[in-house]
Design a protein around this motif. Structure first.
Motif, PDB file in Angstrom:
ATOM      1  N   ILE A 284      -5.303 -21.143  16.320  1.00  0.00           N
ATOM      2  CA  ILE A 284      -5.595 -21.740  17.514  1.00  0.00           C
ATOM      3  C   ILE A 284      -4.543 -22.272  17.479  1.00  0.00           C
ATOM      4  N   ALA A 285      -4.749 -22.487  18.736  1.00  0.00           N
ATOM      5  CA  ALA A 285      -3.232 -24.098  19.291  1.00  0.00           C
ATOM      6  C   ALA A 285      -4.397 -24.593  20.963  1.00  0.00           C
ATOM      7  N   TRP A 286      -3.426 -25.917  20.875  1.00  0.00           N
ATOM      8  CA  TRP A 286      -4.204 -26.916  21.450  1.00  0.00           C
ATOM      9  C   TRP A 286      -2.919 -27.290  22.545  1.00  0.00           C
ATOM     10  N   ASP A 287      -3.368 -26.278  23.767  1.00  0.00           N
ATOM     11  CA  ASP A 287      -2.571 -26.907  25.027  1.00  0.00           C
ATOM     12  C   ASP A 287      -2.639 -28.107  25.645  1.00  0.00           C
ATOM     13  N   ALA A 288      -2.323 -28.848  25.698  1.00  0.00           N
ATOM     14  CA  ALA A 288      -2.143 -30.193  26.098  1.00  0.00           C
ATOM     15  C   ALA A 288      -1.880 -30.513  28.137  1.00  0.00           C
ATOM     16  N   ARG A 289      -1.260 -30.422  27.848  1.00  0.00           N
ATOM     17  CA  ARG A 289      -1.202 -29.755  29.723  1.00  0.00           C
ATOM     18  C   ARG A 289      -2.037 -29.429  30.185  1.00  0.00           C
ATOM     19  N   ASN A 290      -2.838 -28.429  29.831  1.00  0.00           N
ATOM     20  CA  ASN A 290      -4.524 -27.825  30.561  1.00  0.00           C
ATOM     21  C   ASN A 290      -5.340 -28.279  29.681  1.00  0.00           C
ATOM     22  N   GLN A 291      -5.144 -28.648  28.938  1.00  0.00           N
ATOM     23  CA  GLN A 291      -6.159 -29.384  28.295  1.00  0.00           C
ATOM     24  C   GLN A 291      -7.639 -27.698  27.585  1.00  0.00           C
ATOM     25  N   ARG A 292      -6.734 -27.615  26.991  1.00  0.00           N
ATOM     26  CA  ARG A 292      -7.822 -26.027  26.416  1.00  0.00           C
ATOM     27  C   ARG A 292      -6.653 -25.628  25.245  1.00  0.00           C
ATOM     28  N   MET A 293      -7.973 -24.898  24.847  1.00  0.00           N
ATOM     29  CA  MET A 293      -8.024 -24.747  23.157  1.00  0.00           C
ATOM     30  C   MET A 293      -7.595 -23.272  23.009  1.00  0.00           C
ATOM     31  N   LEU A 294      -6.598 -22.678  22.898  1.00  0.00           N
ATOM     32  CA  LEU A 294      -5.919 -21.279  22.049  1.00  0.00           C
ATOM     33  C   LEU A 294      -7.015 -20.988  21.328  1.00  0.00           C
ATOM     34  N   LEU A 295      -7.195 -19.455  21.227  1.00  0.00           N
ATOM     35  CA  LEU A 295      -8.504 -18.967  19.716  1.00  0.00           C
ATOM     36  C   LEU A 295      -7.278 -17.180  20.056  1.00  0.00           C
ATOM     37  N   ALA A 296      -6.530 -16.918  18.571  1.00  0.00           N
ATOM     38  CA  ALA A 296      -5.896 -15.436  18.865  1.00  0.00           C
ATOM     39  C   ALA A 296      -6.671 -14.551  17.984  1.00  0.00           C
ATOM     40  N   LYS A 297      -7.347 -13.563  18.549  1.00  0.00           N
ATOM     41  CA  LYS A 297      -7.313 -12.968  17.319  1.00  0.00           C
ATOM     42  C   LYS A 297      -6.853 -11.868  16.850  1.00  0.00           C
ATOM     43  N   GLU A 298      -6.423 -11.306  16.038  1.00  0.00           N
ATOM     44  CA  GLU A 298      -5.356  -9.953  14.779  1.00  0.00           C
ATOM     45  C   GLU A 298      -6.319  -8.787  15.012  1.00  0.00           C
ATOM     46  N   ARG A 299      -7.769  -8.709  15.554  1.00  0.00           N
ATOM     47  CA  ARG A 299      -8.253  -7.965  14.191  1.00  0.00           C
ATOM     48  C   ARG A 299      -9.641  -7.777  15.361  1.00  0.00           C
ATOM     49  N   SER A 300     -10.082  -6.399  15.420  1.00  0.00           N
ATOM     50  CA  SER A 300     -11.272  -5.928  16.028  1.00  0.00           C
ATOM     51  C   SER A 300     -12.208  -6.992  16.675  1.00  0.00           C
ATOM     52  N   PRO A 301     -12.478  -7.294  18.177  1.00  0.00           N
ATOM     53  CA  PRO A 301     -11.591  -6.644  18.693  1.00  0.00           C
ATOM     54  C   PRO A 301      -9.725  -7.994  19.120  1.00  0.00           C
ATOM     55  N   PHE A 302      -8.604  -7.413  19.131  1.00  0.00           N
ATOM     56  CA  PHE A 302      -7.893  -8.012  19.302  1.00  0.00           C
ATOM     57  C   PHE A 302      -7.830  -8.899  20.648  1.00  0.00           C
ATOM     58  N   GLY A 303      -7.198  -9.536  20.538  1.00  0.00           N
ATOM     59  CA  GLY A 303      -7.138 -10.941  21.569  1.00  0.00           C
ATOM     60  C   GLY A 303      -7.304 -12.366  21.830  1.00  0.00           C
ATOM     61  N   LEU A 304      -6.763 -12.714  22.966  1.00  0.00           N
ATOM     62  CA  LEU A 304      -6.323 -14.025  23.067  1.00  0.00           C
ATOM     63  C   LEU A 304      -7.619 -14.673  23.748  1.00  0.00           C
TER      64      LEU A 304
END
Length: 130
Positions: A99-119
């Motif tokens: 999980i990461a916070w993008d202050a410039r775009n005011q959004r949360m980034l979420l990452a999954k490494e398995r079933s299903p893989f995605g950002l």
């Protein structure tokens, strides 16, 4: 050595207890790690120190503070990037691993490494100040 134990058993037991306490305190306060660090640090040049992130006076101000919304997520680490002004966290659950916070775009980034893989990106509405 065993003669000493036979002559002074209480004193020997007290000495053993003291040594156990001392070893426990050394491990608890990480004096062994600090001593190893200081030993390894003596070979670092002043130029390397100047070029590195050097935090000899660092003291943690907040420790073990729960992260709101992540209490059950098994958060295992936090990292701050001053270049992107982003706070990253690593979670060990079976949901989102990063999980990461993008202050410039005011959004949360979420990452999954398995079933299903995605950002994934989760935008937050702008808050009114005042």
């Amino acid at each position: 050595m065993f003669k000493v134990f036979k002559l002074y058993p209480k004193l020997c037991l007290l000495g053993i207890a003291f040594m156990g306490l001392l070893i426990g305190l050394v491990r608890y306060w990480h004096w062994d790690d600090r001593l190893l660090f200081l030993w390894q640090e003596r070979g670092v040049s002043l130029q390397q120190q100047a070029d590195s992130v050097w935090l000899p006076g660092y003291r943690a101000i907040i420790q073990a503070k729960p992260l709101e919304g992540l209490e059950e997520s098994e958060t295992s680490g936090l990292s701050w990037s001053p270049l992107s002004n982003t706070l990253f966290t690593v979670t060990g659950n079976k949901g989102f691993e990063g999980i990461a916070w993008d202050a410039r775009n005011q959004r949360m980034l979420l990452a999954k490494e398995r079933s299903p893989f995605g950002l994934f990106s989760l935008p937050f509405p702008e808050l009114e100040e005042g």
